[in-house]
Each structure stands twice: as C-alpha cells, then as structure tokens.
Design a protein around this motif. Structure first.
Motif, PDB file in Angstrom:
ATOM      1  N   GLY A  24      -1.819   7.896  -6.244  1.00  0.00           N
ATOM      2  CA  GLY A  24      -2.698   7.207  -5.307  1.00  0.00           C
ATOM      3  C   GLY A  24      -2.194   5.810  -4.982  1.00  0.00           C
ATOM      4  O   GLY A  24      -2.292   5.352  -3.837  1.00  0.00           O
ATOM      5  N   LEU A  25      -1.646   5.133  -5.985  1.00  0.00           N
ATOM      6  CA  LEU A  25      -1.063   3.806  -5.753  1.00  0.00           C
ATOM      7  C   LEU A  25       0.143   3.915  -4.824  1.00  0.00           C
ATOM      8  O   LEU A  25       0.299   3.122  -3.883  1.00  0.00           O
ATOM      9  CB  LEU A  25      -0.659   3.174  -7.086  1.00  0.00           C
ATOM     10  CG  LEU A  25       0.092   1.839  -7.002  1.00  0.00           C
ATOM     11  CD1 LEU A  25      -0.767   0.775  -6.329  1.00  0.00           C
ATOM     12  CD2 LEU A  25       0.515   1.380  -8.404  1.00  0.00           C
ATOM     13  N   HIS A  26       0.989   4.896  -5.078  1.00  0.00           N
ATOM     14  CA  HIS A  26       2.159   5.108  -4.217  1.00  0.00           C
ATOM     15  C   HIS A  26       1.730   5.416  -2.784  1.00  0.00           C
ATOM     16  O   HIS A  26       2.282   4.881  -1.818  1.00  0.00           O
ATOM     17  CB  HIS A  26       2.999   6.258  -4.778  1.00  0.00           C
ATOM     18  CG  HIS A  26       4.164   6.648  -3.924  1.00  0.00           C
ATOM     19  ND1 HIS A  26       5.184   5.772  -3.594  1.00  0.00           N
ATOM     20  CD2 HIS A  26       4.463   7.828  -3.301  1.00  0.00           C
ATOM     21  CE1 HIS A  26       6.067   6.384  -2.823  1.00  0.00           C
ATOM     22  NE2 HIS A  26       5.646   7.622  -2.624  1.00  0.00           N
ATOM     23  N   ASP A  27       0.692   6.238  -2.656  1.00  0.00           N
ATOM     24  CA  ASP A  27       0.184   6.583  -1.335  1.00  0.00           C
ATOM     25  C   ASP A  27      -0.343   5.343  -0.620  1.00  0.00           C
ATOM     26  O   ASP A  27      -0.112   5.153   0.577  1.00  0.00           O
ATOM     27  CB  ASP A  27      -0.928   7.629  -1.478  1.00  0.00           C
ATOM     28  CG  ASP A  27      -1.453   8.102  -0.144  1.00  0.00           C
ATOM     29  OD1 ASP A  27      -0.831   8.993   0.448  1.00  0.00           O
ATOM     30  OD2 ASP A  27      -2.486   7.576   0.327  1.00  0.00           O
ATOM     31  N   TRP A  58      -0.144  -1.289   1.567  1.00  0.00           N
ATOM     32  CA  TRP A  58      -0.632  -2.143   0.492  1.00  0.00           C
ATOM     33  C   TRP A  58       0.509  -2.609  -0.409  1.00  0.00           C
ATOM     34  O   TRP A  58       1.498  -1.916  -0.577  1.00  0.00           O
ATOM     35  CB  TRP A  58      -1.645  -1.387  -0.376  1.00  0.00           C
ATOM     36  CG  TRP A  58      -2.986  -1.210   0.272  1.00  0.00           C
ATOM     37  CD1 TRP A  58      -3.414  -0.144   1.009  1.00  0.00           C
ATOM     38  CD2 TRP A  58      -4.087  -2.136   0.235  1.00  0.00           C
ATOM     39  NE1 TRP A  58      -4.698  -0.346   1.434  1.00  0.00           N
ATOM     40  CE2 TRP A  58      -5.142  -1.552   0.975  1.00  0.00           C
ATOM     41  CE3 TRP A  58      -4.265  -3.394  -0.345  1.00  0.00           C
ATOM     42  CZ2 TRP A  58      -6.369  -2.196   1.146  1.00  0.00           C
ATOM     43  CZ3 TRP A  58      -5.489  -4.029  -0.182  1.00  0.00           C
ATOM     44  CH2 TRP A  58      -6.522  -3.438   0.560  1.00  0.00           C
ATOM     45  N   PHE A  59       0.340  -3.785  -1.011  1.00  0.00           N
ATOM     46  CA  PHE A  59       1.181  -4.289  -2.102  1.00  0.00           C
ATOM     47  C   PHE A  59       2.672  -4.319  -1.746  1.00  0.00           C
ATOM     48  O   PHE A  59       3.510  -3.776  -2.461  1.00  0.00           O
ATOM     49  CB  PHE A  59       0.976  -3.459  -3.373  1.00  0.00           C
ATOM     50  CG  PHE A  59      -0.468  -3.261  -3.752  1.00  0.00           C
ATOM     51  CD1 PHE A  59      -1.259  -4.347  -4.066  1.00  0.00           C
ATOM     52  CD2 PHE A  59      -1.040  -1.996  -3.780  1.00  0.00           C
ATOM     53  CE1 PHE A  59      -2.597  -4.180  -4.411  1.00  0.00           C
ATOM     54  CE2 PHE A  59      -2.370  -1.814  -4.123  1.00  0.00           C
ATOM     55  CZ  PHE A  59      -3.152  -2.909  -4.442  1.00  0.00           C
ATOM     56  N   ASN A  60       2.982  -4.961  -0.636  1.00  0.00           N
ATOM     57  CA  ASN A  60       4.374  -5.018  -0.180  1.00  0.00           C
ATOM     58  C   ASN A  60       5.094  -6.187  -0.863  1.00  0.00           C
ATOM     59  O   ASN A  60       4.923  -7.348  -0.487  1.00  0.00           O
ATOM     60  CB  ASN A  60       4.427  -5.179   1.343  1.00  0.00           C
ATOM     61  CG  ASN A  60       5.815  -4.948   1.906  1.00  0.00           C
ATOM     62  OD1 ASN A  60       6.815  -5.355   1.313  1.00  0.00           O
ATOM     63  ND2 ASN A  60       5.887  -4.299   3.049  1.00  0.00           N
ATOM     64  N   GLN A  61       5.885  -5.868  -1.872  1.00  0.00           N
ATOM     65  CA  GLN A  61       6.588  -6.894  -2.629  1.00  0.00           C
ATOM     66  C   GLN A  61       7.623  -7.632  -1.788  1.00  0.00           C
ATOM     67  O   GLN A  61       7.864  -8.820  -1.987  1.00  0.00           O
ATOM     68  CB  GLN A  61       7.279  -6.248  -3.850  1.00  0.00           C
ATOM     69  CG  GLN A  61       6.339  -5.600  -4.846  1.00  0.00           C
ATOM     70  CD  GLN A  61       5.632  -6.619  -5.724  1.00  0.00           C
ATOM     71  OE1 GLN A  61       5.882  -7.807  -5.637  1.00  0.00           O
ATOM     72  NE2 GLN A  61       4.735  -6.143  -6.577  1.00  0.00           N
ATOM     73  N   GLN A  62       8.240  -6.936  -0.861  1.00  0.00           N
ATOM     74  CA  GLN A  62       9.301  -7.549  -0.059  1.00  0.00           C
ATOM     75  C   GLN A  62       8.758  -8.599   0.901  1.00  0.00           C
ATOM     76  O   GLN A  62       9.359  -9.662   1.074  1.00  0.00           O
ATOM     77  CB  GLN A  62      10.059  -6.468   0.710  1.00  0.00           C
ATOM     78  CG  GLN A  62      10.861  -5.534  -0.193  1.00  0.00           C
ATOM     79  CD  GLN A  62      11.676  -4.537   0.612  1.00  0.00           C
ATOM     80  OE1 GLN A  62      11.291  -4.143   1.711  1.00  0.00           O
ATOM     81  NE2 GLN A  62      12.818  -4.138   0.062  1.00  0.00           N
ATOM     82  N   THR A  63       7.621  -8.325   1.535  1.00  0.00           N
ATOM     83  CA  THR A  63       7.066  -9.261   2.515  1.00  0.00           C
ATOM     84  C   THR A  63       6.007 -10.185   1.924  1.00  0.00           C
ATOM     85  O   THR A  63       5.612 -11.153   2.571  1.00  0.00           O
ATOM     86  CB  THR A  63       6.446  -8.497   3.698  1.00  0.00           C
ATOM     87  OG1 THR A  63       5.307  -7.742   3.222  1.00  0.00           O
ATOM     88  CG2 THR A  63       7.456  -7.546   4.327  1.00  0.00           C
ATOM     89  N   GLY A 114      -0.103  -7.393   7.521  1.00  0.00           N
ATOM     90  CA  GLY A 114      -0.772  -8.425   8.301  1.00  0.00           C
ATOM     91  C   GLY A 114      -1.540  -9.423   7.469  1.00  0.00           C
ATOM     92  O   GLY A 114      -2.215 -10.303   8.034  1.00  0.00           O
ATOM     93  N   PHE A 115      -1.428  -9.325   6.134  1.00  0.00           N
ATOM     94  CA  PHE A 115      -2.172 -10.226   5.250  1.00  0.00           C
ATOM     95  C   PHE A 115      -1.226 -10.787   4.186  1.00  0.00           C
ATOM     96  O   PHE A 115      -1.267 -10.395   3.015  1.00  0.00           O
ATOM     97  CB  PHE A 115      -3.330  -9.469   4.592  1.00  0.00           C
ATOM     98  CG  PHE A 115      -4.360 -10.354   3.916  1.00  0.00           C
ATOM     99  CD1 PHE A 115      -5.384 -10.929   4.639  1.00  0.00           C
ATOM    100  CD2 PHE A 115      -4.292 -10.596   2.546  1.00  0.00           C
ATOM    101  CE1 PHE A 115      -6.336 -11.733   4.015  1.00  0.00           C
ATOM    102  CE2 PHE A 115      -5.231 -11.395   1.917  1.00  0.00           C
ATOM    103  CZ  PHE A 115      -6.266 -11.965   2.649  1.00  0.00           C
ATOM    104  N   PRO A 116      -0.351 -11.718   4.585  1.00  0.00           N
ATOM    105  CA  PRO A 116       0.581 -12.320   3.621  1.00  0.00           C
ATOM    106  C   PRO A 116      -0.114 -13.283   2.682  1.00  0.00           C
ATOM    107  O   PRO A 116      -1.109 -13.926   3.054  1.00  0.00           O
ATOM    108  CB  PRO A 116       1.580 -13.048   4.530  1.00  0.00           C
ATOM    109  CG  PRO A 116       0.787 -13.400   5.746  1.00  0.00           C
ATOM    110  CD  PRO A 116      -0.173 -12.260   5.950  1.00  0.00           C
ATOM    111  N   VAL A 117       0.397 -13.389   1.471  1.00  0.00           N
ATOM    112  CA  VAL A 117      -0.143 -14.315   0.466  1.00  0.00           C
ATOM    113  C   VAL A 117       1.012 -15.146  -0.079  1.00  0.00           C
ATOM    114  O   VAL A 117       2.052 -14.601  -0.467  1.00  0.00           O
ATOM    115  CB  VAL A 117      -0.837 -13.554  -0.684  1.00  0.00           C
ATOM    116  CG1 VAL A 117      -1.362 -14.530  -1.728  1.00  0.00           C
ATOM    117  CG2 VAL A 117      -1.966 -12.684  -0.142  1.00  0.00           C
TER     118      VAL A 117
END
Length: 270
Positions: free
Chosen positions: A29-32, A38-43, A49-52
């Motif tokens: 489910g996390l991979h999906d 969700w959870f884009n480590q690269q960006t 659309g929601f950078p932190v």
C-alpha cells in the motif's frame, strides 16, 4: 528396458519451484501510494505539488500514526502536530525524535479551536479528517486561520466511489460517529475548500488497491492490527502482480480513476 525405466524414474529430481516471498499488504500500500505521488524523496514533496523544506513550519491536524510528518521531519521542517488522541500524539512525537526536524510542538486537542496562533504555518496538512468532524466549515476556518499568507494546504477525504462501495458491506460503526459521519462528493470537497477562502491548485484521486483491500477486510472479519487472511493475502499478491506487469502503471491509473480510496486537494491561502 527395465534398467532404462529405473534410471528415468530414480534420477535426480527436478529442482523445486522457488517459494515466493509473502507480500506485505501495508508495504504494498505504501508503494502504491508512492506511485500516486506521495513521499517523493527526490523532489522533497509530501505529495505532488506540496514540497516541504527546512524553512517550513508544517502543521498536521489529525496526525494519526505520524507517517506524513515523519517524512516532513526528515526534510528538516519545524513540525506541529495536533490530534484528539493523546496516545497517537505521543507515538508521533517519539517517531519524530529520530528526524532532523527544526523543532516539534505537540497538541492534544479537538481542534475547536486549534491552540495555535494566527498565521503560524507555511504548510498545513489534514488527511482523512473532515469526514469525521461535526462542522467542516468551522474546522476548515481554523486551518485557514493558522496558515500564513501563501501557505500551502494538503487536504484529503475518502472518495465517494469507495465509500459507496462499502455502504452495505462495512461494519455499521464505520459510518457512525466518531468515524465517517458524511460522504463528501468531489464537488462538495472543492466547494468546502474554496468557501473556506483557499485557492484550489489541484484535485486528484488514488487508491484502488486500498478500496478493494477494505472491501475484503470487512468480509475477512479480522483485526485491523493483524489483518492476516487468505482474502487479503491473495489480493495483495494479485495487485503486486498487476504493478509488476508491463502495463501495470497504466492499469493502476485506469482503476484509480474508477474507484479511489481518497481524493486529495492541494490549495493555497491567498
């Protein structure tokens, strides 16, 4: 002839088929979810659309198990968490202790009102909460109040396609307070956010995998914390095979568009 048959029948046995590793439904489910943005480590985006960034002050209202804020803490942001469940707040606080977050502030609250000053956060997250609250307009007004001008908001609620699918199958308490007391259409969700004074930047949906998993979960009649059942295990195996197929991503996208577990809005405070 007999010696030949003996050789053929008593020769070296064929190698056994390798036993496939059991698919973990939650990790799948996390991979999906990651495939959905969700959870884009690269960006550095919690969701597309929601950078932190380390400069952000991020508030998560209804933090749950802390998965969202852990990602944001790893980005170095200051984290503020708020939830009505004291145990979840404490568990999330402990989970954040191994991150480089600039700071961690915790509140046990029903969010009516939020014990947070005006214009505090540059990022506001509230996922799968609005369907629970008595007054969505008042709840959203509080989220807007504590955001700075220009703050980004990540908001999600269950998608009606999945909720409607479960109506006659889910346990009765699933659609009773304190759980889901309303089903929110796409139009209603956008209107709620806009009427709260936010500018809707994107509206998307995802989670066919979880929609089907939840449907089977009710039939399996197992505990959520130990959801081990052939129905659920076979579904996880099937979905893993789908994602691994040559057109798996295309199939996932098509199915997410038909039956989705969640709908997500990214919005901005003017």
């Amino acid at each position: 002839m007999l010696s030949l048959l003996k050789k053929l029948t008593t020769g070296t046995p064929a190698p056994a088929e390798p036993v496939a590793e059991k698919v973990d439904p939650y990790m799948l489910g996390l991979h999906d979810a990651m495939l959905s943005g969700w959870f884009n480590q690269q960006t550095g985006e919690l969701f597309t659309g929601f950078p932190v960034t380390p400069e952000d002050t991020l508030l998560d209202v209804g933090c749950g198990d802390g998965g969202n804020v852990h990602f944001c803490g790893m980005r170095g942001a200051k984290i503020i968490i708020a939830d009505i469940d004291a145990a979840k707040v404490e568990a999330t606080r402990q989970r954040l202790s191994d991150t480089p977050a600039r700071g961690v502030e915790c509140h046990v609250t029903d969010c009516n009102p939020l014990p947070i000053a005006d214009a505090t956060a540059t990022r506001v997250v509230s996922t799968e909460v609005i369907e629970h609250v008595d007054d969505p307009a008042q709840f959203l007004a509080e989220l807007v109040r504590v955001g700075q001008p220009g703050a980004l908001y990540l908001l999600s609620v269950p998608h009606p396609s999945s909720e409607d699918l479960q109506k006659d199958i889910a346990a009765p308490e699933y659609f009773r307070k304190p759980n889901h007391i309303r089903i929110i259409s796409e139009e209603q969700f956008k209107a709620m956010v806009s009427e709260a004074g936010l500018e809707v930047l994107s509206h998307s949906q995802y989670g066919f995998y979880w929609s089907m998993w939840m449907l089977l979960f009710w039939e399996a009649k197992v505990d959520f914390s130990n959801a081990d059942h052939p129905l659920l295990n076979h579904w996880a195996d099937t979905w893993q095979a789908v994602l691994n197929s040559p057109r798996g991503a295309q199939i996932k996208q098509a199915l997410d568009a038909v039956v989705a577990k969640s709908q997500v809005i990214i919005a901005r405070k003017p």
